[in-house]
Design a protein around this motif. Structure first.
Motif, short mmCIF file in Angstrom:
data_model
loop_
_atom_site.label_atom_id
_atom_site.label_comp_id
_atom_site.label_asym_id
_atom_site.label_seq_id
_atom_site.Cartn_x
_atom_site.Cartn_y
_atom_site.Cartn_z
N SER A 19 -5.83 -1.54 9.43
CA SER A 19 -5.49 -2.54 8.41
C SER A 19 -5.44 -1.96 7.00
N PHE A 20 -5.78 -0.67 6.85
CA PHE A 20 -5.65 0.00 5.56
C PHE A 20 -5.15 1.41 5.80
N ARG A 21 -4.21 1.83 4.96
CA ARG A 21 -3.58 3.15 5.15
C ARG A 21 -4.58 4.28 4.91
N GLU A 22 -4.62 5.22 5.85
CA GLU A 22 -5.53 6.34 5.73
C GLU A 22 -5.16 7.24 4.57
N GLN B 283 0.83 -1.20 0.00
CA GLN B 283 0.00 0.00 0.00
C GLN B 283 0.87 1.26 0.00
N ALA B 284 1.93 1.24 0.80
CA ALA B 284 2.83 2.40 0.87
C ALA B 284 3.50 2.65 -0.47
N LYS B 285 3.93 1.59 -1.15
CA LYS B 285 4.57 1.74 -2.46
C LYS B 285 3.57 2.22 -3.51
N LEU B 286 2.33 1.72 -3.41
CA LEU B 286 1.30 2.14 -4.35
C LEU B 286 0.98 3.63 -4.18
N LEU B 287 0.95 4.07 -2.93
CA LEU B 287 0.69 5.49 -2.66
C LEU B 287 1.76 6.37 -3.31
N LYS B 288 3.02 5.94 -3.23
CA LYS B 288 4.11 6.71 -3.84
C LYS B 288 3.93 6.82 -5.35
N VAL B 289 3.50 5.72 -5.97
CA VAL B 289 3.28 5.75 -7.42
C VAL B 289 2.16 6.74 -7.76
N THR C 239 -13.35 -3.05 -4.24
CA THR C 239 -13.36 -3.81 -2.98
C THR C 239 -14.79 -4.05 -2.52
N ASN C 240 -14.99 -5.17 -1.81
CA ASN C 240 -16.27 -5.42 -1.18
C ASN C 240 -16.19 -5.20 0.33
N LYS C 241 -15.06 -4.64 0.78
CA LYS C 241 -14.85 -4.38 2.20
C LYS C 241 -15.14 -2.92 2.53
N ASN C 242 -15.35 -2.64 3.80
CA ASN C 242 -15.56 -1.28 4.29
C ASN C 242 -14.20 -0.66 4.59
N LEU C 243 -13.67 0.11 3.66
CA LEU C 243 -12.33 0.66 3.82
C LEU C 243 -12.26 1.67 4.96
#
Length: 447
Positions: free
Chosen positions: A293-296, A250-256, A281-285
């Motif tokens: 569990s997910f980067r703000e 997730q951190a690397k994706l944010l940088k991209v 996604t089918n989850k509540n982010l």
């Protein structure tokens, strides 16, 4: 809705006209069979009330022209002779229901309510076929519900903003990938759309698939390989099941997303991508951000204009429109170009809650076409949970469970026997059969 009443008794014609007019029908009356067919060909009624015994012909002779493809009406047969064998024969010849006279208008009202819903669904399908511009399109978003119309507007808006990331949310099977494909197609970008399921790969493999790797970056890296970010350059990369991505990636994706730059695994040279990012996604982010569990920061970066795909159970008549679409599409693939769905089956489909959403509906239609012996999917081709209550009628308009005709007949005979105190002669008279025939049936029933 239009109705035709064919009966030689004026009092019945007038009573039904009054009853049907109050329900909003345009009503036409006929006193003979010949007049009834002539008027039906002009008015094309949705429902016909037909007397079994007419002065110029037997009502059975009118079933084919009235219920056949030329007029296609739902025929309700009426008779003063409530005999099971005549009711069964009328059903076989095309009648939808069979009522004894005098009519119980409360029962008629119950039956009409079900028929009106079936006819409404039929008209929805016909409208969709006539006016939909997405016939047999693999990427089509099929339906006319207000929820889907809103989704289509958001798709157009996001397609016009080619660089903005897109987050698509919704239950499993609702068609999130279809929304992503529609945005990509309408964007008019030159590059491809590449997809990756974040839940199907380990963290190391997912990183390699996304960013690529250099030769020797890890044990099995025998040669350099470009990642999907390079493949999708100037196109679209679709990250399905985004919530399953690890915090490190997730951190690397944010940088991209922020810099448009990335490095292959084991690489030292920055590469650049112009790919558009879409995720589903089918989850509540929001809840996942709160529990860590997910980067703000990634959530706010990708959640620019979220699209929430509604579950199928909230899309109203889209169920039958989609069912018809799948039947024609899959039928064509199976070599059944005239594949369709019976009205009774449509009623079953529209009454189901569809926990698996559009994916489940497609699977049910495919199964139905595989089991169908003719060109139409009938209720017996559906999973049992979809047809706990059938639109098939019994004598007098009572709705029966889906069962073989012999079972319905046996139950009716048992009810008549109870009503006549098990007097075989009286029961045979009530049933309209001979005493010997009744005894033969009872022997087969082991009563």
């Amino acid at each position: 809705m239009k109705a035709l009443v064919v009966d030689d008794e004026k009092s019945i014609r007038l009573a039904l006209r009054h009853f049907l007019t109050k329900r909003g029908y345009m009503v036409t009356l006929a006193a003979t069979g010949e007049e009834g067919v002539r008027l039906a060909r002009v008015t094309l009624p949705d429902i016909v009330f037909l007397d079994h015994r007419l002065p110029d012909m037997d009502g059975d002779a009118l079933l084919l022209p009235l219920a056949g493809p030329e007029i296609g009406a739902r025929v309700i047969m009426m008779t003063a002779y409530a005999e099971l064998d005549k009711a069964v024969q009328a059903m076989k010849n095309g009648a939808t229901y069979f009522f004894p006279k005098p009519l119980d208008l409360e029962q008629v009202a119950e039956i009409l309510a079900g028929l009106e819903e079936t006819l409404r669904l039929k008209k929805e399908v016909e409208f969709s076929r006539k006016y939909s511009g997405t016939d047999m399109d693999d990427d089509a978003m099929v339906g006319h519900s207000p929820q889907l119309i809103r989704i289509k507007r958001l798709v157009e808006l996001m397609a016009a903003n080619k660089n903005a990331p897109v987050l698509i949310m919704g239950e499993s099977g609702t068609g999130k990938e279809l929304v992503a494909k529609s945005i990509h197609r309408q964007s008019g970008v030159s590059g491809p759309m590449v997809e990756i399921n974040c839940a199907s790969l380990s963290e190391q493999l997912l990183e390699s698939e996304l960013f690529g790797h250099e030769k020797g970056a890890f044990t099995d890296a025998r040669e350099s390989k470009p990642g999907l970010l390079e493949v999708a350059d100037s196109g679209t990369i679709f990250l399905d099941e985004l919530a399953e991505m690890s915090l490190a990636i997730q951190a690397k994706l944010l940088k991209v997303l922020d810099t448009r730059k990335f490095r292959r695994v084991g690489g030292i040279v920055d590469k650049r991508t112009e790919a558009r990012f879409m995720a589903a996604t089918n989850k509540n982010l929001s809840a996942m951000v709160k529990d860590g569990s997910f980067r703000e920061d990634l959530f706010y970066r990708i959640n620019v204009l979220p699209i929430t795909v509604p579950p199928l159970r909230e899309r109203g008549s889209d169920v039958v429109i989609l069912a018809d679409y799948f039947a024609r599409k899959i039928g064509k693939e199976m070599g059944k170009p005239k594949a369709g769905i019976s009205a009774e089956t449509m009623s079953c489909l529209s009454g189901y809650h569809w926990p698996g959403n559009v994916r489940e509906l497609r699977n049910v239609i495919e199964r139905g076409l595989m089991l169908a012996t003719g060109s139409e999917i009938t209720p017996d081709c559906l999973p049992i949970e979809l047809c706990r209550i059938s639109a098939y009628p019994a004598v007098g308009g009572v709705i029966e469970q889906l069962r073989p005709l012999c079972q319905v007949e046996d139950e009716y005979i048992s009810r008549v026997l109870d009503a006549t105190g098990h007097n075989h002669s009286r029961a045979a008279t009530a049933l309209g059969i001979s005493r010997s025939t009744l005894l033969a049936k009872l022997k087969k029933m082991k009563v």
